[in-house]
Write a protein that holds these residues in place. Structure first.
Motif, PDB file in Angstrom:
ATOM      1  N   GLY A   1       1.972 -21.776  -0.868  1.00 19.89           N
ATOM      2  CA  GLY A   1       3.021 -20.834  -0.659  1.00 19.89           C
ATOM      3  C   GLY A   1       2.919 -19.494  -1.103  1.00 19.89           C
ATOM      4  N   PHE A   2       2.216 -18.978  -1.749  1.00 23.24           N
ATOM      5  CA  PHE A   2       2.392 -17.762  -2.244  1.00 23.24           C
ATOM      6  C   PHE A   2       1.430 -16.601  -1.212  1.00 23.24           C
ATOM      7  CE2 PHE A   2       2.478 -20.303  -6.130  1.00 23.24           C
ATOM      8  CZ  PHE A   2       3.115 -19.817  -6.722  1.00 23.24           C
ATOM      9  N   VAL A   3       2.173 -15.358  -1.155  1.00 23.80           N
ATOM     10  CA  VAL A   3       1.830 -14.323  -0.273  1.00 23.80           C
ATOM     11  C   VAL A   3       0.475 -13.600  -0.921  1.00 23.80           C
ATOM     12  CG1 VAL A   3       2.408 -12.105   0.820  1.00 23.80           C
ATOM     13  CG2 VAL A   3       4.153 -14.103   0.465  1.00 23.80           C
ATOM     14  N   GLU A   4      -0.565 -13.438   0.130  1.00 27.19           N
ATOM     15  CA  GLU A   4      -1.880 -12.808  -0.042  1.00 27.19           C
ATOM     16  C   GLU A   4      -1.665 -11.369   0.587  1.00 27.19           C
ATOM     17  OE1 GLU A   4      -6.445 -13.065   0.362  1.00 27.19           O
ATOM     18  OE2 GLU A   4      -5.416 -14.547   1.437  1.00 27.19           O
ATOM     19  N   GLU A   5      -1.961 -10.586  -0.258  1.00 23.88           N
ATOM     20  CA  GLU A   5      -1.806  -9.033   0.100  1.00 23.88           C
ATOM     21  C   GLU A   5      -2.979  -8.507   0.839  1.00 23.88           C
ATOM     22  OE1 GLU A   5       0.733  -7.199  -0.282  1.00 23.88           O
ATOM     23  OE2 GLU A   5       2.034  -8.316  -1.707  1.00 23.88           O
ATOM     24  N   LYS A   6      -2.904  -8.106   2.085  1.00 25.18           N
ATOM     25  CA  LYS A   6      -4.094  -7.801   2.966  1.00 25.18           C
ATOM     26  C   LYS A   6      -4.069  -6.498   3.442  1.00 25.18           C
ATOM     27  CE  LYS A   6      -4.434 -12.925   4.283  1.00 25.18           C
ATOM     28  NZ  LYS A   6      -4.776 -13.554   5.341  1.00 25.18           N
ATOM     29  N   ASP A   7      -3.645  -5.568   2.873  1.00 21.56           N
ATOM     30  CA  ASP A   7      -3.525  -4.245   3.195  1.00 21.56           C
ATOM     31  C   ASP A   7      -4.746  -3.140   2.829  1.00 21.56           C
ATOM     32  OD1 ASP A   7      -2.847  -4.025   0.535  1.00 21.56           O
ATOM     33  OD2 ASP A   7      -0.985  -2.966   0.665  1.00 21.56           O
ATOM     34  N   GLY A   8      -5.759  -3.941   2.373  1.00 21.29           N
ATOM     35  CA  GLY A   8      -6.831  -3.073   2.107  1.00 21.29           C
ATOM     36  C   GLY A   8      -7.057  -2.509   0.317  1.00 21.29           C
ATOM     37  N   ILE A   9      -5.818  -2.422  -0.246  1.00 16.20           N
ATOM     38  CA  ILE A   9      -5.776  -2.326  -1.814  1.00 16.20           C
ATOM     39  C   ILE A   9      -5.304  -3.399  -2.507  1.00 16.20           C
ATOM     40  CG2 ILE A   9      -5.817   0.085  -1.395  1.00 16.20           C
ATOM     41  CD1 ILE A   9      -2.884  -0.025  -2.286  1.00 16.20           C
ATOM     42  N   GLY A  10      -5.402  -4.640  -1.869  1.00 24.44           N
ATOM     43  CA  GLY A  10      -4.907  -5.846  -2.671  1.00 24.44           C
ATOM     44  C   GLY A  10      -3.478  -5.821  -3.298  1.00 24.44           C
ATOM     45  N   ILE A  11      -3.638  -5.898  -4.564  1.00 27.66           N
ATOM     46  CA  ILE A  11      -1.998  -5.703  -5.372  1.00 27.66           C
ATOM     47  C   ILE A  11      -2.170  -4.539  -6.262  1.00 27.66           C
ATOM     48  CG2 ILE A  11      -1.702  -7.763  -5.324  1.00 27.66           C
ATOM     49  CD1 ILE A  11      -2.855  -8.237  -8.452  1.00 27.66           C
ATOM     50  N   GLY A  12      -3.086  -3.567  -5.840  1.00 25.40           N
ATOM     51  CA  GLY A  12      -3.169  -2.276  -6.251  1.00 25.40           C
ATOM     52  C   GLY A  12      -2.291  -1.467  -5.558  1.00 25.40           C
ATOM     53  N   THR A  13      -1.932  -0.062  -6.133  1.00 23.22           N
ATOM     54  CA  THR A  13      -0.996   0.865  -5.833  1.00 23.22           C
ATOM     55  C   THR A  13      -1.779   2.266  -5.066  1.00 23.22           C
ATOM     56  OG1 THR A  13      -0.349   1.464  -7.700  1.00 23.22           O
ATOM     57  CG2 THR A  13       1.303  -0.161  -6.957  1.00 23.22           C
ATOM     58  N   ALA A  14      -1.040   2.863  -4.442  1.00 26.73           N
ATOM     59  CA  ALA A  14      -1.509   4.189  -4.188  1.00 26.73           C
ATOM     60  C   ALA A  14      -2.085   4.806  -5.249  1.00 26.73           C
ATOM     61  CB  ALA A  14      -0.875   5.152  -3.162  1.00 26.73           C
ATOM     62  N   ASP A  15      -1.146   4.754  -6.663  1.00 21.80           N
ATOM     63  CA  ASP A  15      -1.423   5.417  -7.662  1.00 21.80           C
ATOM     64  C   ASP A  15      -2.552   5.085  -8.594  1.00 21.80           C
ATOM     65  OD1 ASP A  15      -0.312   7.323  -9.794  1.00 21.80           O
ATOM     66  OD2 ASP A  15      -0.075   5.702 -10.994  1.00 21.80           O
ATOM     67  N   SER A  16      -2.520   3.524  -8.655  1.00 19.38           N
ATOM     68  CA  SER A  16      -3.579   2.968  -9.422  1.00 19.38           C
ATOM     69  C   SER A  16      -4.878   3.202  -8.794  1.00 19.38           C
ATOM     70  CB  SER A  16      -3.222   1.588  -9.548  1.00 19.38           C
ATOM     71  OG  SER A  16      -3.806   0.907  -8.259  1.00 19.38           O
ATOM     72  N   VAL A  17      -4.934   3.346  -7.667  1.00 19.04           N
ATOM     73  CA  VAL A  17      -6.255   3.599  -6.788  1.00 19.04           C
ATOM     74  C   VAL A  17      -6.581   4.806  -7.145  1.00 19.04           C
ATOM     75  CG1 VAL A  17      -7.466   3.762  -4.685  1.00 19.04           C
ATOM     76  CG2 VAL A  17      -5.899   1.697  -5.143  1.00 19.04           C
ATOM     77  N   ARG A  18      -5.543   5.680  -6.982  1.00 18.35           N
ATOM     78  CA  ARG A  18      -5.850   7.410  -7.302  1.00 18.35           C
ATOM     79  C   ARG A  18      -6.359   7.568  -8.704  1.00 18.35           C
ATOM     80  NH1 ARG A  18      -3.320  10.662 -10.170  1.00 18.35           N
ATOM     81  NH2 ARG A  18      -1.518   9.482 -10.464  1.00 18.35           N
ATOM     82  N   ARG A  19      -5.800   6.963  -9.375  1.00 17.65           N
ATOM     83  CA  ARG A  19      -6.232   7.096 -10.958  1.00 17.65           C
ATOM     84  C   ARG A  19      -7.593   6.387 -11.211  1.00 17.65           C
ATOM     85  NH1 ARG A  19      -3.565   3.834 -14.040  1.00 17.65           N
ATOM     86  NH2 ARG A  19      -2.160   3.030 -12.452  1.00 17.65           N
ATOM     87  N   CYS A  20      -7.907   5.458 -10.634  1.00 20.27           N
ATOM     88  CA  CYS A  20      -9.198   4.873 -10.732  1.00 20.27           C
ATOM     89  C   CYS A  20     -10.192   5.681 -10.211  1.00 20.27           C
ATOM     90  CB  CYS A  20      -9.424   3.489 -10.130  1.00 20.27           C
ATOM     91  SG  CYS A  20     -11.072   2.880 -10.098  1.00 20.27           S
ATOM     92  N   ARG A  21      -9.978   6.365  -9.121  1.00 18.93           N
ATOM     93  CA  ARG A  21     -10.887   7.236  -8.512  1.00 18.93           C
ATOM     94  C   ARG A  21     -11.371   8.427  -9.120  1.00 18.93           C
ATOM     95  NH1 ARG A  21      -8.665   6.622  -2.240  1.00 18.93           N
ATOM     96  NH2 ARG A  21      -9.842   4.635  -1.791  1.00 18.93           N
TER      97      ARG A  21
END
Length: 372
Positions: free
Chosen positions: A139-159
């Motif tokens: 019953g847990f929710v799976e995030e399927k928006d392309g960045i999983g459980i990341g955020t725009a900020d976490s992806v930006r910092r990683c890049r």
């Protein structure tokens, strides 16, 4: 009583768990009174069995939702491929039953999934995509928006880490291109070069070269912390748990000490419990929390048990960063640390606010970058 690694933003977890224990105690008392008048005592029995465990789960979940210091929960510590994954553990001090998840992908409530593993399987640990599938089944929710459980900020910092910083620092050894100057994809190189790289890492860990301390600070600045929590309820129950998003820029699939029973946390209701944080890749080799609890079983006080466990690590790895908080079944507690100034938080009895304790490193090495 509730006690956990780190102060600062982590105290929201301490308070949430402690208030859960108060609510459970009040509910148990009311139910017990009803039972004395002839009503069912099932609710009271259930509360007795789960109060400490529920409190630890709620405390860790609070930290996950609050993204404590960016090192717990979604949107923090992305791996080399800029994906955030989670590790979590829950342990019942009455039965020693354990539920844990490692490298959990695309699901935010890691400690909730760990509880499902504990309650609904005979296993102790599930990992990776299979753990995600299990979570969805429960019953847990799976995030399927392309960045999983990341955020725009976490992806930006990683890049930025990949493009501007050329993947520095990272955890690769014995590969080409040179991981000290370039990003992957990496492939292994000859055994001779691998041994050379291995010697370089040992030198770094043991502070054998003059730049060791500076390199270590650079590593931990880009690394992580963990919440590890122990709860003691009003009827003698104990539980422990851990949640983390692991080491920043880790090799995808890496699992640290957080979901490993005896390393990230451990509890035996007959003796006491322990929570740990630090360099998980080294710490899990020593199972420091299991060691500390067993030391208390043999008669050591919490402070002695914590220092003994840390000394065992620093003797072999003088550069290790580690923090332990240890509590016995009577609620007596202490901490020990190496490589950094460590803090832990606790609240118990009639305390109206959480108190934070600062623990100086036993090795005299203070890493201000890693201090919280």
């Amino acid at each position: 009583m509730v006690i956990n690694t780190w102060g600062g933003p982590f105290t929201v977890a301490t308070d949430a768990a402690y208030e859960s224990l108060l609510a459970s105690s009040s509910s148990s008392s009311s139910s017990s009174s009803s039972s004395a008048g002839g009503s069912s005592s099932n609710e009271y029995t259930t509360n007795k069995a789960t109060a400490a465990l529920d409190a630890v789960q709620l405390g860790c979940a609070t930290c996950e939702a609050a993204q404590c210091d960016g090192s717990v929960g979604f949107g923090g510590s992305p791996d080399e491929q800029c994906e955030t994954t989670l590790d979590a553990l829950l342990m019942d001090g009455r039965t020693l039953n354990t539920g844990a998840v490692a490298a959990l992908r695309r699901v935010r409530d890691a400690v909730g999934v760990a509880r499902a593993v504990l309650d609904h399987t005979a296993h102790s640990l599930l990992a990776g995509d299979q753990a995600t599938a299990f979570a969805v089944q429960n019953g847990f929710v799976e995030e399927k928006d392309g960045i999983g459980i990341g955020t725009a900020d976490s992806v930006r910092r990683c890049r930025e880490w990949r493009e501007r910083d050329r993947c520095q620092p990272n955890y690769r050894l014995g590969v080409t291109p040179d991981p000290r100057t370039a990003c992957g994809p990496y492939t292994p190189v000859s055994v001779a070069v691998s041994e050379e790289e291995g010697e370089m890492r040992r030198s770094l860990q043991q502070h054998d070269d003059e730049n060791g301390s500076a390199r270590k600070k650079e590593r931990y600045q880009a690394s992580h912390d963990t919440i590890s929590m122990i709860a003691l309820d009003g009827v003698g129950g104990m539980a422990a748990g851990t949640s983390t998003n692991g080491a920043s820029h880790k090799v995808p699939g890496r699992v640290g000490d957080g979901p490993i029973a005896g390393s990230g946390s451990y509890v035996d209701g007959e003796v006491g419990g322990c929570g740990a944080t630090g360099d998980g890749d080294i710490m899990m080799r020593f199972l420091p929390c299991y060691q500390a609890v067993e030391s208390m079983r043999r008669g050591l006080a919490p402070g002695e048990a914590a220092e003994d466990a840390v000394h065992r690590m620093t003797r072999r790895y003088p550069g290790v960063a580690a923090g332990l908080v240890v509590v016995n079944a009577r609620g007596e507690h202490a901490g020990a640390a190496a490589g950094w100034n460590f803090t832990y938080a606790f609240r118990g009895g009639g305390m109206e606010a959480t108190q934070v304790v600062t623990v100086s490193p036993i090795d005299g090495v203070e890493d201000a970058v890693a201090e919280i």
